[in-house]
Write a protein that holds these residues in place. Structure first.
Motif, PDB file in Angstrom:
ATOM      1  N   LEU A   1     -85.053-104.557  76.896  1.00  0.00           N
ATOM      2  CA  LEU A   1     -84.511-103.210  76.791  1.00  0.00           C
ATOM      3  C   LEU A   1     -84.363-102.841  75.322  1.00  0.00           C
ATOM      4  N   PRO A   2     -84.390-101.548  75.002  1.00  0.00           N
ATOM      5  CA  PRO A   2     -84.260-101.141  73.597  1.00  0.00           C
ATOM      6  C   PRO A   2     -82.870-101.458  73.042  1.00  0.00           C
ATOM      7  N   LEU A   3     -82.846-101.858  71.802  1.00  0.00           N
ATOM      8  CA  LEU A   3     -81.603-102.209  71.119  1.00  0.00           C
ATOM      9  C   LEU A   3     -80.758-100.969  70.881  1.00  0.00           C
ATOM     10  N   GLN A   4     -79.458-101.086  71.185  1.00  0.00           N
ATOM     11  CA  GLN A   4     -78.503-100.019  70.916  1.00  0.00           C
ATOM     12  C   GLN A   4     -77.387-100.593  70.053  1.00  0.00           C
TER      13      GLN A   4
ATOM     14  N   THR B   1     -89.987-101.459  66.922  1.00  0.00           N
ATOM     15  CA  THR B   1     -90.843-101.828  68.043  1.00  0.00           C
ATOM     16  C   THR B   1     -90.850-103.325  68.325  1.00  0.00           C
ATOM     17  N   GLY B   2     -90.093-104.095  67.563  1.00  0.00           N
ATOM     18  CA  GLY B   2     -90.016-105.528  67.823  1.00  0.00           C
ATOM     19  C   GLY B   2     -89.257-105.808  69.112  1.00  0.00           C
ATOM     20  N   SER B   3     -89.439-106.984  69.632  1.00  0.00           N
ATOM     21  CA  SER B   3     -88.788-107.370  70.872  1.00  0.00           C
ATOM     22  C   SER B   3     -87.680-108.376  70.608  1.00  0.00           C
ATOM     23  N   THR B   4     -86.547-108.153  71.249  1.00  0.00           N
ATOM     24  CA  THR B   4     -85.451-109.103  71.144  1.00  0.00           C
ATOM     25  C   THR B   4     -84.555-108.968  72.367  1.00  0.00           C
ATOM     26  N   ASP B   5     -84.024-110.079  72.814  1.00  0.00           N
ATOM     27  CA  ASP B   5     -83.096-110.020  73.940  1.00  0.00           C
ATOM     28  C   ASP B   5     -81.766-109.392  73.533  1.00  0.00           C
TER      29      ASP B   5
ATOM     30  N   ASP C   1     -81.187-106.261  75.397  1.00  0.00           N
ATOM     31  CA  ASP C   1     -80.591-106.450  76.723  1.00  0.00           C
ATOM     32  C   ASP C   1     -79.079-106.615  76.608  1.00  0.00           C
ATOM     33  N   VAL C   2     -78.640-107.437  75.673  1.00  0.00           N
ATOM     34  CA  VAL C   2     -77.209-107.681  75.486  1.00  0.00           C
ATOM     35  C   VAL C   2     -76.500-106.373  75.129  1.00  0.00           C
ATOM     36  N   SER C   3     -77.160-105.519  74.343  1.00  0.00           N
ATOM     37  CA  SER C   3     -76.535-104.268  73.899  1.00  0.00           C
ATOM     38  C   SER C   3     -76.300-103.280  75.041  1.00  0.00           C
ATOM     39  N   HIS C   4     -76.892-103.525  76.181  1.00  0.00           N
ATOM     40  CA  HIS C   4     -76.652-102.671  77.344  1.00  0.00           C
ATOM     41  C   HIS C   4     -75.446-103.147  78.150  1.00  0.00           C
ATOM     42  N   LEU C   5     -74.865-104.274  77.711  1.00  0.00           N
ATOM     43  CA  LEU C   5     -73.721-104.843  78.422  1.00  0.00           C
ATOM     44  C   LEU C   5     -72.456-104.894  77.566  1.00  0.00           C
ATOM     45  N   MET C   6     -72.618-105.001  76.257  1.00  0.00           N
ATOM     46  CA  MET C   6     -71.465-105.108  75.353  1.00  0.00           C
ATOM     47  C   MET C   6     -71.842-104.572  73.980  1.00  0.00           C
TER      48      MET C   6
ATOM     49  N   ILE D   1     -74.432-105.549  67.189  1.00  0.00           N
ATOM     50  CA  ILE D   1     -75.290-105.083  66.098  1.00  0.00           C
ATOM     51  C   ILE D   1     -76.350-106.140  65.863  1.00  0.00           C
ATOM     52  N   HIS D   2     -77.447-105.712  65.316  1.00  0.00           N
ATOM     53  CA  HIS D   2     -78.537-106.615  64.960  1.00  0.00           C
ATOM     54  C   HIS D   2     -79.055-106.176  63.593  1.00  0.00           C
ATOM     55  N   PRO D   3     -78.252-106.436  62.546  1.00  0.00           N
ATOM     56  CA  PRO D   3     -78.650-105.969  61.214  1.00  0.00           C
ATOM     57  C   PRO D   3     -79.815-106.787  60.649  1.00  0.00           C
ATOM     58  N   TYR D   4     -80.499-106.181  59.724  1.00  0.00           N
ATOM     59  CA  TYR D   4     -81.637-106.823  59.063  1.00  0.00           C
ATOM     60  C   TYR D   4     -81.391-106.853  57.566  1.00  0.00           C
TER      61      TYR D   4
END
Length: 152
Positions: free
Chosen positions: A27-30, A59-63, A66-71, A74-77
């Motif tokens: 799922l897309p990161l939020q 456009t990269g893929s990361t689980d 998915d986690v961001s749709h539940l809680m 952040i996924h900073p770079y």
């Protein structure tokens, strides 16, 4: 579905058989805006405000999507490398920035989230409206899984 139909048509065209297993993707990161603000302030304290950029959809893929749709997450770079991510030309140019500085910014963020009886963390958690419940997430993932065998 279009790819599955194309594979089925190709197998049928040559008198063959194809087994198609469709698996769910990510799922897309939020990113949580409040957590990003805290992280951004900490990162700016380490590398300067002018070196902070808000990235849009990637456009990269990361689980983590998915986690961001539940809680809230952040996924900073830390932009410390050149080349294509996971590509043969990927090269870390600044290890200190990519590893130490990024870790410091994240540790500072954790301290801020947990300080004062976890005030920031509690507020973020209370304000968060998850796009999916755990049951909805599992239902969605299971609905995308499919196996089919096609012959002429």
């Amino acid at each position: 579905q279009q790819v599955d139909r194309a594979l089925r048509a190709g197998a049928m065209a040559v008198g063959g058989r194809v087994q198609v297993t469709t698996l769910p993707g990510y799922l897309p990161l939020q990113n949580n805006p409040s957590m990003l603000d805290i992280y951004g302030a900490n990162a700016a304290a380490l590398v300067g405000e002018s070196n902070i950029t808000q990235l849009g959809h990637r456009t990269g893929s990361t689980d983590m999507g998915d986690v961001s749709h539940l809680m809230p997450v952040i996924h900073p770079y830390a932009v410390a490398a050149t080349g294509t991510g996971h590509g043969s030309d990927y090269l870390v140019q600044d290890y200190e920035l990519g590893v130490l500085t990024a870790a410091k910014a994240m540790a500072m963020t954790v301290v801020d989230l947990l300080a004062n009886g976890a005030h920031h963390a509690r507020t973020i958690k209370a304000d968060y409206q998850a796009p999916l419940t755990k049951a909805q997430y599992l239902s969605l993932m299971r609905s995308m899984f499919e196996e089919a065998s096609y012959t002429e």
